[in-house]
Scaffold this active site. Structure first.
Site, PDB file in Angstrom:
ATOM      1  N   ILE A 162      12.911  -2.804 -14.563  1.00  0.00           N
ATOM      2  CA  ILE A 162      11.873  -3.867 -14.213  1.00  0.00           C
ATOM      3  C   ILE A 162      11.972  -4.194 -12.709  1.00  0.00           C
ATOM      4  CG2 ILE A 162      12.078  -4.943 -16.485  1.00  0.00           C
ATOM      5  CD1 ILE A 162      14.257  -6.789 -15.517  1.00  0.00           C
ATOM      6  N   ASP A 163      10.896  -4.714 -12.359  1.00  0.00           N
ATOM      7  CA  ASP A 163      10.698  -4.964 -10.969  1.00  0.00           C
ATOM      8  C   ASP A 163      11.673  -5.697 -10.378  1.00  0.00           C
ATOM      9  OD1 ASP A 163       8.366  -3.343 -11.274  1.00  0.00           O
ATOM     10  OD2 ASP A 163       6.891  -5.120 -11.262  1.00  0.00           O
ATOM     11  N   ARG A 164      12.093  -5.473  -9.003  1.00  0.00           N
ATOM     12  CA  ARG A 164      12.935  -6.309  -8.252  1.00  0.00           C
ATOM     13  C   ARG A 164      12.749  -7.824  -8.482  1.00  0.00           C
ATOM     14  NH1 ARG A 164      14.583  -5.352  -1.919  1.00  0.00           N
ATOM     15  NH2 ARG A 164      16.266  -7.176  -1.800  1.00  0.00           N
ATOM     16  N   ARG A 268       1.590  -7.017 -13.844  1.00  0.00           N
ATOM     17  CA  ARG A 268       0.835  -7.694 -12.506  1.00  0.00           C
ATOM     18  C   ARG A 268      -0.370  -7.424 -12.221  1.00  0.00           C
ATOM     19  NH1 ARG A 268       6.442  -6.893  -8.771  1.00  0.00           N
ATOM     20  NH2 ARG A 268       4.919  -7.807  -7.411  1.00  0.00           N
TER      21      ARG A 268
END
EC number: 5.4.99.-
Length: 347
Positions: A162-164, A268
């Site tokens: 998952i994204d930072r 996003r």
């Protein structure tokens, strides 16, 4: 002599203990939180009734003054906590940016842990820490997992990412065999990943399917995904689903989002594509001079991997839910959003 945990000069102390009485500084991520909620996070064993008694007698104070349970705390305030016969800081509780910097690897992993068995770990990844290393990234989940290498020399393995800037559920395999089965489940899309987000405005459709092509492009601020034309070189098909759980004054919407595919920054970009970017997104949210960013809301990405439903390597299914990160707890409190409303459709 008092025991001081944070001895940095010229800084207000994070926690001071004197004669058993603690004075704890409210972190930035907790600003705007109701005091009873703050106590529930820091002292989960303390019931609401006993907390009210402590407040009525003046044993609990904020910046030296008496308060009520529905008072809201602000960053930098000091909460006076008398000696309590309860444990503080439960495993899996909210992790602040200060914790990310100051906690050692083993402690941080324990704090993040939501589920463990012989084959699988499930963590609640905090926003702000990357899953894997890269340019300029010194601390990441993959590196932390070295601390939990087994006696057989087997290090836990990542099976998805998952994204930072995104928080929430992260599944990690404890063995090679478990990694193969979990990776296959993600590849074959035999998993259900549910995200919660807060977006600008309210989508016209209460629920919908989003289907586009995405391609990566180079920008002065680094790699960025954008909507591509069908057949454009390097583009991948991306499918997401969403539904509106609740709204706040028609200015904001709380969405449940499910990515059917797993493209980089998919949710996003899809939120931006439908004209409702995710609040606080550092890469895809663009300031609008005709729209006021909500006061009291931190400018951090409001995207959280809330739940996962995945086949367990030993059989059956594993279902895990991750509590919201501190900055989203703060926002939900400010907007009067009830977490229970998002979980009503759970089995």
């Amino acid at each position: 002599m008092p025991h001081i945990n944070d001895a940095a000069p010229n800084k207000r102390k994070t926690r001071i203990v004197m004669a058993g009485i603690e004075h704890i500084k409210v972190e930035a991520e907790e600003s705007g939180m109701r005091l009873d909620r703050w106590f529930k996070i820091h002292y989960p064993g303390l019931g609401f009734g006993p907390l009210q008694k402590l407040m009525r007698s003046g044993q609990v104070r904020v910046d030296g003054g008496r308060v009520k349970t529905d008072a809201r705390v602000e960053a930098g305030q000091m909460v006076r906590v008398p000696p309590l016969d309860v444990d503080s800081k439960v495993k899996g509780g909210p992790i602040s940016s200060t914790d990310l910097k100051n906690s050692d690897d083993v402690d941080l992993l324990k704090r993040m842990l939501l589920h463990e068995d012989e084959k699988v770990f499930v963590f609640n990844k905090p926003a702000g820490i990357a899953v894997q290393g890269g340019s300029g990234i010194n601390r990441h989940i993959d590196g932390l997992l070295e601390a939990w290498t087994s006696s057989k020399g087997e290090k836990p393995r990542l099976v998805h990412r998952i994204d930072r800037d995104t928080s929430g559920v992260l599944v990690v395999a404890r063995t090679r065999g478990a990694a193969q089965k979990l990776t296959a489940a993600f590849r074959e899309r035999d998993t259900k990943k549910t995200y919660w987000s807060l977006v600008k405005g309210v989508p016209r459709k209460h629920q919908d399917k989003l289907s586009t092509w995405l391609v990566k492009e180079q920008t002065p601020d680094g790699d960025r995904m954008r909507i591509a034309k069908h057949g454009e070189e390097g583009a991948d098909h991306a499918i997401s689903y969403y539904r509106v759980i609740d709204t706040a004054a028609q200015n904001l919407a709380w969405l449940e989002m499910e990515p059917y595919t797993g493209r980089t920054h998919q949710l996003r970009v899809h939120a931006l594509h439908m004209g409702h970017p995710i609040i606080g997104d550092p890469k895809y949210y663009v300031e609008d001079t005709n729209w006021d960013f909500p006061g009291g809301v931190q400018k951090r990405l409001h995207l959280h991997a809330r739940k996962i439903d995945i086949p367990h390597p030993s059989g059956g299914r594993l279902r895990v839910t991750a509590p919201l990160p501190p900055h989203m707890v703060q926002t939900w409190n400010l907007l009067g959003l009830d977490v229970a409303d998002g979980d009503r459709d759970d089995e």
